[in-house]
Design a protein around this motif. Structure first.
Motif, PDB file in Angstrom:
ATOM      1  N   SER A  44      39.357  46.596  41.992  1.00  0.00           N
ATOM      2  CA  SER A  44      40.100  46.521  42.209  1.00  0.00           C
ATOM      3  C   SER A  44      40.117  46.669  43.666  1.00  0.00           C
ATOM      4  O   SER A  44      41.735  47.294  44.663  1.00  0.00           O
ATOM      5  CB  SER A  44      40.761  47.644  41.640  1.00  0.00           C
ATOM      6  OG  SER A  44      40.416  48.634  41.729  1.00  0.00           O
ATOM      7  N   SER A  45      38.692  47.560  44.162  1.00  0.00           N
ATOM      8  CA  SER A  45      38.857  48.414  45.741  1.00  0.00           C
ATOM      9  C   SER A  45      38.927  47.315  46.455  1.00  0.00           C
ATOM     10  O   SER A  45      39.372  47.112  48.036  1.00  0.00           O
ATOM     11  CB  SER A  45      37.695  48.897  45.915  1.00  0.00           C
ATOM     12  OG  SER A  45      36.247  48.486  45.013  1.00  0.00           O
ATOM     13  N   VAL A  46      38.362  45.682  46.022  1.00  0.00           N
ATOM     14  CA  VAL A  46      38.364  44.808  46.646  1.00  0.00           C
ATOM     15  C   VAL A  46      39.228  44.329  47.216  1.00  0.00           C
ATOM     16  O   VAL A  46      39.798  43.672  47.999  1.00  0.00           O
ATOM     17  CB  VAL A  46      37.403  44.052  46.453  1.00  0.00           C
ATOM     18  CG1 VAL A  46      37.172  42.331  47.300  1.00  0.00           C
ATOM     19  CG2 VAL A  46      36.099  43.968  46.390  1.00  0.00           C
ATOM     20  N   LEU A  47      40.133  43.995  45.926  1.00  0.00           N
ATOM     21  CA  LEU A  47      41.587  43.388  46.209  1.00  0.00           C
ATOM     22  C   LEU A  47      42.766  44.501  47.485  1.00  0.00           C
ATOM     23  O   LEU A  47      43.456  43.896  47.997  1.00  0.00           O
ATOM     24  CB  LEU A  47      42.291  43.740  45.160  1.00  0.00           C
ATOM     25  CG  LEU A  47      43.927  43.343  44.984  1.00  0.00           C
ATOM     26  CD1 LEU A  47      43.852  41.353  44.357  1.00  0.00           C
ATOM     27  CD2 LEU A  47      44.073  42.975  42.486  1.00  0.00           C
ATOM     28  N   ASN A  48      42.183  45.964  46.848  1.00  0.00           N
ATOM     29  CA  ASN A  48      43.066  46.780  47.694  1.00  0.00           C
ATOM     30  C   ASN A  48      42.889  46.421  48.986  1.00  0.00           C
ATOM     31  O   ASN A  48      43.591  46.484  50.321  1.00  0.00           O
ATOM     32  CB  ASN A  48      43.111  48.141  47.687  1.00  0.00           C
ATOM     33  CG  ASN A  48      43.673  48.442  46.529  1.00  0.00           C
ATOM     34  OD1 ASN A  48      44.079  47.353  45.586  1.00  0.00           O
ATOM     35  ND2 ASN A  48      42.887  49.295  45.199  1.00  0.00           N
ATOM     36  N   LEU A  49      41.874  46.803  49.484  1.00  0.00           N
ATOM     37  CA  LEU A  49      40.848  45.865  50.387  1.00  0.00           C
ATOM     38  C   LEU A  49      41.677  44.892  51.659  1.00  0.00           C
ATOM     39  O   LEU A  49      41.843  44.853  53.081  1.00  0.00           O
ATOM     40  CB  LEU A  49      39.111  45.581  50.384  1.00  0.00           C
ATOM     41  CG  LEU A  49      39.242  45.562  52.194  1.00  0.00           C
ATOM     42  CD1 LEU A  49      39.002  46.847  53.346  1.00  0.00           C
ATOM     43  CD2 LEU A  49      37.626  45.680  52.356  1.00  0.00           C
ATOM     44  N   ILE A 157      44.224  43.339  33.562  1.00  0.00           N
ATOM     45  CA  ILE A 157      43.803  44.804  34.764  1.00  0.00           C
ATOM     46  C   ILE A 157      44.255  44.630  35.571  1.00  0.00           C
ATOM     47  O   ILE A 157      44.861  45.541  36.554  1.00  0.00           O
ATOM     48  CB  ILE A 157      42.620  45.653  34.192  1.00  0.00           C
ATOM     49  CG1 ILE A 157      42.498  45.465  32.612  1.00  0.00           C
ATOM     50  CG2 ILE A 157      41.870  46.586  34.421  1.00  0.00           C
ATOM     51  CD1 ILE A 157      40.716  46.034  32.455  1.00  0.00           C
ATOM     52  N   LEU A 158      43.339  43.619  36.367  1.00  0.00           N
ATOM     53  CA  LEU A 158      43.393  43.547  38.069  1.00  0.00           C
ATOM     54  C   LEU A 158      45.113  43.121  37.929  1.00  0.00           C
ATOM     55  O   LEU A 158      45.611  43.170  38.941  1.00  0.00           O
ATOM     56  CB  LEU A 158      43.411  42.213  38.825  1.00  0.00           C
ATOM     57  CG  LEU A 158      41.295  42.731  38.309  1.00  0.00           C
ATOM     58  CD1 LEU A 158      41.098  41.636  39.557  1.00  0.00           C
ATOM     59  CD2 LEU A 158      41.013  44.015  39.422  1.00  0.00           C
ATOM     60  N   ALA A 159      45.839  42.802  37.148  1.00  0.00           N
ATOM     61  CA  ALA A 159      47.417  42.167  37.550  1.00  0.00           C
ATOM     62  C   ALA A 159      48.388  42.646  36.923  1.00  0.00           C
ATOM     63  O   ALA A 159      49.825  43.442  37.615  1.00  0.00           O
ATOM     64  CB  ALA A 159      47.971  41.207  37.012  1.00  0.00           C
ATOM     65  N   GLU A 160      47.652  44.221  35.799  1.00  0.00           N
ATOM     66  CA  GLU A 160      49.289  45.172  36.385  1.00  0.00           C
ATOM     67  C   GLU A 160      47.942  46.361  37.341  1.00  0.00           C
ATOM     68  O   GLU A 160      48.458  47.698  36.915  1.00  0.00           O
ATOM     69  CB  GLU A 160      48.540  45.474  34.816  1.00  0.00           C
ATOM     70  CG  GLU A 160      49.118  44.789  33.788  1.00  0.00           C
ATOM     71  CD  GLU A 160      50.491  44.902  33.421  1.00  0.00           C
ATOM     72  OE1 GLU A 160      50.616  46.389  33.730  1.00  0.00           O
ATOM     73  OE2 GLU A 160      51.276  44.205  32.865  1.00  0.00           O
ATOM     74  N   SER A 161      47.398  45.883  38.028  1.00  0.00           N
ATOM     75  CA  SER A 161      47.048  47.227  38.617  1.00  0.00           C
ATOM     76  C   SER A 161      47.909  47.938  39.530  1.00  0.00           C
ATOM     77  O   SER A 161      48.159  49.637  39.924  1.00  0.00           O
ATOM     78  CB  SER A 161      45.668  47.239  39.378  1.00  0.00           C
ATOM     79  OG  SER A 161      46.392  45.987  40.984  1.00  0.00           O
ATOM     80  N   LYS A 162      48.882  47.732  40.447  1.00  0.00           N
ATOM     81  CA  LYS A 162      50.056  47.991  41.122  1.00  0.00           C
ATOM     82  C   LYS A 162      51.063  48.363  39.905  1.00  0.00           C
ATOM     83  O   LYS A 162      51.767  49.400  40.549  1.00  0.00           O
ATOM     84  CB  LYS A 162      50.516  46.469  41.834  1.00  0.00           C
ATOM     85  CG  LYS A 162      49.929  46.679  42.992  1.00  0.00           C
ATOM     86  CD  LYS A 162      49.705  48.068  44.075  1.00  0.00           C
ATOM     87  CE  LYS A 162      48.304  47.346  45.134  1.00  0.00           C
ATOM     88  NZ  LYS A 162      48.691  48.262  46.432  1.00  0.00           N
ATOM     89  N   THR A 166      52.770  52.962  40.142  1.00  0.00           N
ATOM     90  CA  THR A 166      54.075  53.255  40.048  1.00  0.00           C
ATOM     91  C   THR A 166      54.353  53.885  38.727  1.00  0.00           C
ATOM     92  O   THR A 166      55.513  55.009  38.920  1.00  0.00           O
ATOM     93  CB  THR A 166      54.558  51.828  40.022  1.00  0.00           C
ATOM     94  OG1 THR A 166      54.493  51.177  40.827  1.00  0.00           O
ATOM     95  CG2 THR A 166      56.820  52.191  40.007  1.00  0.00           C
ATOM     96  N   LYS A 167      53.681  52.973  37.176  1.00  0.00           N
ATOM     97  CA  LYS A 167      53.943  54.489  36.205  1.00  0.00           C
ATOM     98  C   LYS A 167      53.629  56.083  36.477  1.00  0.00           C
ATOM     99  O   LYS A 167      53.548  56.591  36.200  1.00  0.00           O
ATOM    100  CB  LYS A 167      52.913  53.389  35.269  1.00  0.00           C
ATOM    101  CG  LYS A 167      54.004  52.317  34.777  1.00  0.00           C
ATOM    102  CD  LYS A 167      52.791  51.553  33.576  1.00  0.00           C
ATOM    103  CE  LYS A 167      53.684  49.511  33.383  1.00  0.00           C
ATOM    104  NZ  LYS A 167      52.888  49.344  32.680  1.00  0.00           N
TER     105      LYS A 167
END
Length: 347
Positions: A44-49, A157-162, A166-167
């Motif tokens: 998820s940190s790589v995805l954010n990067l 989990i990665l699909a729901e990260s964003k 918000t939640k």
């Protein structure tokens, strides 16, 4: 008042026992869930990067998913192929190990030492030793065969990260301090897993190169084992090195075998004791006592995979305690806080 507190303690203890019993019964599912969460926290940190670098979200998502799938199948393939070959050659290695021990006994007897050769050979159970080695590798191989479920969990989990972020903002909209604590907890968890994964990969890579240089059998297999067992502190690196060192003693000359042993020690000490604390920060360290009991506890609850997950799970609990002022004292009890560092803080 004391009676009420005592009832509360009994209630907490009973709840703890019920939860642990449930986790043990559902260990197969729990292991997959934990692994999916831990792998997701890394990626998820790589995805954010990637998204900060203006990569399209869908491209970043599928790119990371492909990397996870490729790594999982690569590990499964290497371990399965190497294990089959290792089992085929097992009788040869058993004979070589017996000859190695006999030669060592003859060498010692040459210096006047009285050794009962027959008793030693009877005591040493070679079948059990090699059986333990193959069982460990087989357990890892069997687990990797279920890696598809982990990949599916990571994908969701990665699909729901964003949306999860918000939640959280909605949940903590009236309590900014709790949101800050949770964000600190998430940041420290990601930092721990990214650093630990990097140092584990580096350990496995260097071990593979070193064993290839000395022509030790199955260098990639022992490199993968070294990488995985790097998540098990102290005893992990020792266990991972034993098969490769034995193969070096059986197939190489004594000086090359000694070099393999020395280089194994240098690699593990320099990465685990020097590089890793620098990258991770000593404040994230666990007490050796906590590490020891976490290995026993999670190994009992979740099996051999639980030993790999023991420190990550315990570290997650410690970071959670550290991130909240009301439970910070528990984090301190679990930490590796030396007297020297405590004095430095006071100054």
């Amino acid at each position: 008042m004391d009676a009420i507190n005592l009832k509360n303690y009994f209630f907490y203890f009973a709840s703890f026992v019920v939860i642990i019993a449930g986790m043990k019964m559902a260990s197969q599912v729990v292991v997959i869930l934990f692994l999916a969460i831990f792998i997701s926290s890394i990626f998820s940190s790589v995805l954010n990067l990637l998204q900060r670098k203006h990569f399209p979200k869908i491209v970043s998502y599928f790119l990371l998913l492909l990397i996870v799938i490729a790594l999982g199948f690569m590990f499964a393939y290497v371990i399965n192929i190497s294990l089959k070959d290792f089992l085929t050659n097992l009788p040869i290695y058993e004979d070589k190990l017996k000859n190695l021990i006999l030669n060592t006994i003859h060498f010692a007897q040459g210096y006047g030492l009285e050794i009962d050769k027959a008793k030693i050979m009877e005591t040493l159970n070679f079948g059990s030793f090699f059986g333990l080695t193959t069982n460990i590798i087989g357990s890892i191989s069997a687990f990797l065969s279920k890696f598809l479920l982990v990949i599916i969990g990571v994908a969701f989990i990665l699909a729901e990260s964003k949306s999860f972020q918000t939640k959280l903002r909605v949940i903590f909209r009236n309590n900014a301090k709790k949101l800050e604590h949770f964000n600190l907890f998430s940041f420290n968890i990601q930092k721990y897993f990214v650093v630990k994964t990097f140092t584990s990969f580096l350990t496995g890579f260097i071990v593979t190169i070193m064993l290839t240089f000395f022509n030790v059998d199955y260098p990639i297999l022992w490199g993968v084992i070294a990488m995985l067992f790097n998540f098990v502190p102290v005893v992990g690196s020792i266990i991972a090195s034993i098969p490769a060192i034995l193969l070096a003693l059986m197939n190489l000359d004594i000086f090359s075998a000694i070099w393999v042993i020395v280089l194994y020690m240098v690699i593990n000490i320099s990465i685990s004791n020097i590089l890793e604390p620098k990258l991770m920060g000593r404040e994230l360290g666990l007490s050796p006592l906590v590490i020891f009991f976490s290995l026993i506890f999670w190994g009992y609850i979740l099996g051999i995979v639980g030993m790999f997950l023991a420190v990550p799970i315990t570290m997650t609990l410690k970071i959670a305690f550290d991130s909240n002022t009301s439970t910070h004292w528990l984090g301190i009890l679990m930490s590796n806080l030396s007297r020297k560092r405590e004095k430095k803080k006071e100054v």
